[in-house]
Structures are given as structure tokens and as C-alpha cells.
Design a protein around this motif. Structure first.
Motif, PDB file in Angstrom:
ATOM      1  N   VAL A 291       1.077  -1.047   0.056  1.00  0.00           N
ATOM      2  CA  VAL A 291       0.068   0.060   0.026  1.00  0.00           C
ATOM      3  C   VAL A 291       0.894   1.193   0.011  1.00  0.00           C
ATOM      4  CG1 VAL A 291      -1.549   1.290   1.485  1.00  0.00           C
ATOM      5  CG2 VAL A 291      -1.969  -1.110   1.104  1.00  0.00           C
ATOM      6  N   SER A 292       1.948   1.360   0.774  1.00  0.00           N
ATOM      7  CA  SER A 292       3.102   2.525   0.919  1.00  0.00           C
ATOM      8  C   SER A 292       3.819   2.484  -0.346  1.00  0.00           C
ATOM      9  CB  SER A 292       3.509   2.512   2.245  1.00  0.00           C
ATOM     10  OG  SER A 292       4.468   1.268   2.331  1.00  0.00           O
ATOM     11  N   GLY A 293       3.719   1.638  -1.386  1.00  0.00           N
ATOM     12  CA  GLY A 293       4.696   1.542  -2.266  1.00  0.00           C
ATOM     13  C   GLY A 293       3.944   2.393  -3.571  1.00  0.00           C
ATOM     14  N   PRO A 294       5.155   2.355  -4.568  1.00  0.00           N
ATOM     15  CA  PRO A 294       4.620   3.460  -5.643  1.00  0.00           C
ATOM     16  C   PRO A 294       3.681   2.711  -6.633  1.00  0.00           C
ATOM     17  CG  PRO A 294       6.698   2.382  -6.059  1.00  0.00           C
ATOM     18  CD  PRO A 294       6.274   1.943  -4.686  1.00  0.00           C
ATOM     19  N   GLY A 295       2.977   3.238  -7.314  1.00  0.00           N
ATOM     20  CA  GLY A 295       1.962   2.614  -8.231  1.00  0.00           C
ATOM     21  C   GLY A 295       0.654   2.480  -7.751  1.00  0.00           C
ATOM     22  N   ASP A 296      -0.332   1.713  -8.387  1.00  0.00           N
ATOM     23  CA  ASP A 296      -1.662   1.634  -8.125  1.00  0.00           C
ATOM     24  C   ASP A 296      -2.119   0.254  -7.619  1.00  0.00           C
ATOM     25  OD1 ASP A 296      -1.968   0.700 -10.454  1.00  0.00           O
ATOM     26  OD2 ASP A 296      -3.117   2.077 -11.430  1.00  0.00           O
ATOM     27  N   ALA A 297      -3.268  -0.113  -7.399  1.00  0.00           N
ATOM     28  CA  ALA A 297      -3.474  -1.455  -7.236  1.00  0.00           C
ATOM     29  C   ALA A 297      -3.294  -2.626  -8.063  1.00  0.00           C
ATOM     30  CB  ALA A 297      -4.923  -1.478  -6.719  1.00  0.00           C
ATOM     31  N   ARG A 298      -3.537  -1.953  -9.492  1.00  0.00           N
ATOM     32  CA  ARG A 298      -3.129  -2.880 -10.416  1.00  0.00           C
ATOM     33  C   ARG A 298      -1.697  -3.331 -10.329  1.00  0.00           C
ATOM     34  NH1 ARG A 298      -5.376  -1.169 -15.886  1.00  0.00           N
ATOM     35  NH2 ARG A 298      -7.134  -2.504 -15.409  1.00  0.00           N
ATOM     36  N   THR A 299      -0.791  -2.389 -10.203  1.00  0.00           N
ATOM     37  CA  THR A 299       0.643  -3.018 -10.216  1.00  0.00           C
ATOM     38  C   THR A 299       0.968  -3.562  -9.370  1.00  0.00           C
ATOM     39  OG1 THR A 299       0.914  -0.350 -10.177  1.00  0.00           O
ATOM     40  CG2 THR A 299       2.459  -1.510 -11.675  1.00  0.00           C
TER      41      THR A 299
END
Length: 81
Positions: A73-81
């Protein structure tokens, strides 16, 4: 459940496969003690028996999952990635 020393906690993972194979009802504390090398009395002292062992294992697994979700959740990108 009492605070579990790390050395004991690390040995309990050996009981997970046993419980998975036999089920909780088919597993005895004697079996857990044999597989983990933890004396039966110590299992009862720290964990209140086989239910406590399962509680520890499931709680630890959920903590790991929660940590992985937190990182995702705290990483880059969105849920798809």
C-alpha cells in the motif's frame, strides 16, 4: 498467552505442518513436543496447549500478511501494479 521467547517461537513452525496434516483434533501436545523439541510442560506454560500453538501460528501468519499489505500500500503505483 505469555510472551514467547524468540527461540521457542522459531521452533513452533515445525508444528504447523503436523497440524496441517492431522488437523488440530488429530494432533496431540506430545506430538508437537516431539516435532519441535519443546518440552510438553513448556508448551502448556507459554501457550496453554495445542490451541495456543495454533493461535500463535495463525497470529504470526496474519502479522506477516499485514506487513506485506502495508508495504504494498505504501509503495509506488496503484492497485493494478
Amino acid at each position: 498467552m505469555r510472551k514467547l521467547p524468540a527461540k521457542l517461537a522459531s521452533k513452533l513452525y515445525d508444528a504447523a505442518e503436523l497440524i496441517a496434516e492431522r488437523g488440530l483434533d488429530g494432533t496431540k501436545v506430545d506430538d508437537i513436543a516431539e516435532v519441535t523439541g519443546i518440552p510438553k510442560a513448556t508448551i502448556y506454560y507459554h501457550l496453554d496447549g495445542k490451541n495456543g500453538v495454533l493461535e500463535f501460528l495463525l497470529g504470526d501468519l496474519l502479522d506477516l500478511v499485514a506487513g506485506a499489505v502495508g508495504v504494498a500500500v505504501s509503495g509506488p503505483g496503484d492497485a493494478r501494479t
